[in-house]
Design an enzyme around this catalytic site. Structure first.
Site, PDB file in Angstrom:
ATOM      1  CD  GLU A   1      -3.040  -0.580   0.078  1.00 23.50           C
ATOM      2  OE1 GLU A   1      -3.243  -0.250  -1.110  1.00 23.50           O
ATOM      3  OE2 GLU A   1      -3.423  -1.653   0.558  1.00 23.50           O
ATOM      4  CG  HIS A   2      -0.147   4.834   0.670  1.00 26.86           C
ATOM      5  ND1 HIS A   2      -0.642   6.006   0.136  1.00 26.86           N
ATOM      6  CD2 HIS A   2      -1.125   4.354   1.477  1.00 26.86           C
ATOM      7  CE1 HIS A   2      -1.860   6.229   0.608  1.00 26.86           C
ATOM      8  NE2 HIS A   2      -2.176   5.235   1.419  1.00 26.86           N
TER       9      HIS A   2
ATOM     10  CG  ASP B   1       0.544   3.054  -6.438  1.00 27.82           C
ATOM     11  OD1 ASP B   1       0.767   3.687  -5.384  1.00 27.82           O
ATOM     12  OD2 ASP B   1      -0.557   3.104  -7.032  1.00 27.82           O
TER      13      ASP B   1
ATOM     14  N   GLY C   1     -13.273   1.465  -1.221  1.00 24.91           N
ATOM     15  CA  GLY C   1     -11.858   1.194  -1.390  1.00 24.91           C
ATOM     16  C   GLY C   1     -11.553   0.019  -2.286  1.00 24.91           C
TER      17      GLY C   1
ATOM     18  CE1 TYR D   1      -3.304   7.609  -2.683  1.00 27.48           C
ATOM     19  CE2 TYR D   1      -2.516   9.491  -3.936  1.00 27.48           C
ATOM     20  CZ  TYR D   1      -2.631   8.130  -3.766  1.00 27.48           C
ATOM     21  OH  TYR D   1      -2.069   7.291  -4.692  1.00 27.48           O
TER      22      TYR D   1
ATOM     23  CB  SER E   1     -10.369   0.001  -7.679  1.00 22.26           C
ATOM     24  OG  SER E   1      -9.196   0.094  -6.927  1.00 22.26           O
TER      25      SER E   1
ATOM     26  N   GLY F   1     -17.300   3.556  -3.055  1.00 21.97           N
ATOM     27  CA  GLY F   1     -16.736   4.249  -1.907  1.00 21.97           C
ATOM     28  C   GLY F   1     -16.239   3.332  -0.816  1.00 21.97           C
TER      29      GLY F   1
ATOM     30  CG  ASP G   1      -6.580   1.650  -7.244  1.00 23.11           C
ATOM     31  OD1 ASP G   1      -5.850   0.873  -6.593  1.00 23.11           O
ATOM     32  OD2 ASP G   1      -7.207   2.590  -6.720  1.00 23.11           O
TER      33      ASP G   1
END
Length: 348
Positions: free
Chosen positions: A30-31, A33, A117, A210, A119, A115, A161
């Site tokens: 996660e976080h 890419d 998460g 984000y 995608s 909504g 995503d």
């Protein structure tokens, strides 16, 4: 790469066409890419479908079973952010990037929880692009959709995503390397279930922190070089404590992705579960994108017999947790299956 195929020229310009794009769940990574790191998502058997036909009108008009107002986007759209209703901005972003020669009128349906998460926006973007005639490899489709989302939402999202939705392979997770752009299938062993459970908090990246997290990672890279190559010793030299924590998450998360891939290939599901829990803790403490509701959900899932591990999935700030379980261990949420990627299909 997937061959998305070409529209049959014998069908005529106004023939009914259909396109489907799946949502995605991220097992781990996660976080990472947007820092050139590693991730292990999978396309899921929940997705978005667009069915319609070309028109001679200078607009793309889509109606959704989940939205009261239709999307009506001019072909020469200049500013997707100004389009209403809000869901139509994602359609507008695709129209802006794809620049179709003709209008289109159709219907949108989805089984992806919106909504949560998973995608739903990426699934919509890819399905719209394919319905409007996109013809090219998975990476190009994903990059077009990513550009469209940047325009539509103003959120500088990474490529995971869209690439997961475009590149899905039945029965496999996807080891993505965002430095060299490679996608390698990793088989999900039989006898395990992937269950997604909502936290009760609707997730939205618009207006979230984000962009701040991405900016911190960029600051870390200026200090120690690309985070994909950085060591924990180098990260420890970063003066700003917040930037240091953000970088530590990325560096350790990349290593967890590697270890999860090895564990899946060897069938060590318990090790995968342990690494998922470690990932959640890193996202909670170092990256600070979890919430009280997500933490409570993960704790409850991990304490449930038959659950090997769980973590938040997606960017955080609400949304869902993903759990790796024995089949039937949970009687809540959505049990999802690794599935094929975005595609056009015959209608009628």
């Amino acid at each position: 790469m997937i061959d998305h195929g070409r529209t049959d020229p014998r069908a005529g310009a106004d023939a009914l066409v259909g396109a489907f794009a799946p949502g995605r769940v991220n097992l781990i990574g996660e976080h990472t890419d947007y820092t050139g790191g590693l991730a292990l998502p999978l396309a899921i058997d929940l997705g978005t479908t667009v069915v319609g036909r070309s028109t001679n009108e200078p607009t793309v008009v889509l109606r959704s079973a989940d939205e009261p107002d239709e999307a009506c986007v001019p072909l020469d759209i200049d500013d997707p952010v100004g389009v209403t209703p809000s869901w139509a901005r994602y359609v507008a972003g695709i129209v802006h990037e794809l620049t179709p020669a003709r209008g289109f009128r159709g219907e949108v349906t989805t089984t992806v929880p919106i909504g949560r998460g998973l995608s739903s926006s990426a699934a919509l973007e890819l399905a719209v692009a394919l319905a409007l005639g996109f013809d090219g490899p998975s990476t190009a489709l994903a990059e077009l959709a990513q550009r469209g989302e940047h325009l539509a939402s103003g959120v500088p999202c990474g490529l995971m995503d869209q690439l997961a939705s475009a590149s899905g392979i039945d029965g496999h997770a996807l080891l993505m390397d965002f430095t060299d752009g490679s996608v390698e299938p990793v088989r999900v062993p039989d006898g395990v279930a992937i269950v997604v459970v909502h936290s009760g908090e609707r997730r939205t990246l618009v207006g979230s922190a984000y962009a701040d997290r991405r900016a911190s990672c960029e600051a870390a890279a200026r200090a120690v070089g690309p985070l994909r190559e950085a060591s924990l010793a180098a990260v420890a030299t970063i003066a700003d404590p917040v930037v240091r924590r953000r970088a530590r998450h990325v560096v350790t998360e990349n290593e967890r992705v590697r270890r999860v891939v090895d564990a899946l290939r060897s069938g060590d599901i318990e090790a995968v579960g342990t690494l998922m829990v470690e990932s959640h803790e890193s996202l909670r403490v170092d990256f600070e994108v979890s919430t009280t509701a997500l933490d409570a959900l993960v704790d409850r899932l991990v304490a449930t017999p038959g659950v090997h591990g769980a973590r938040l999935t997606g960017a955080g700030f609400g949304g869902c947790a993903v759990a790796l379980t024995e089949p039937g261990a949970l009687d809540e949420g959505w049990t999802v299956r690794p599935s094929a990627g975005a595609r056009r299909f015959a209608v009628g």
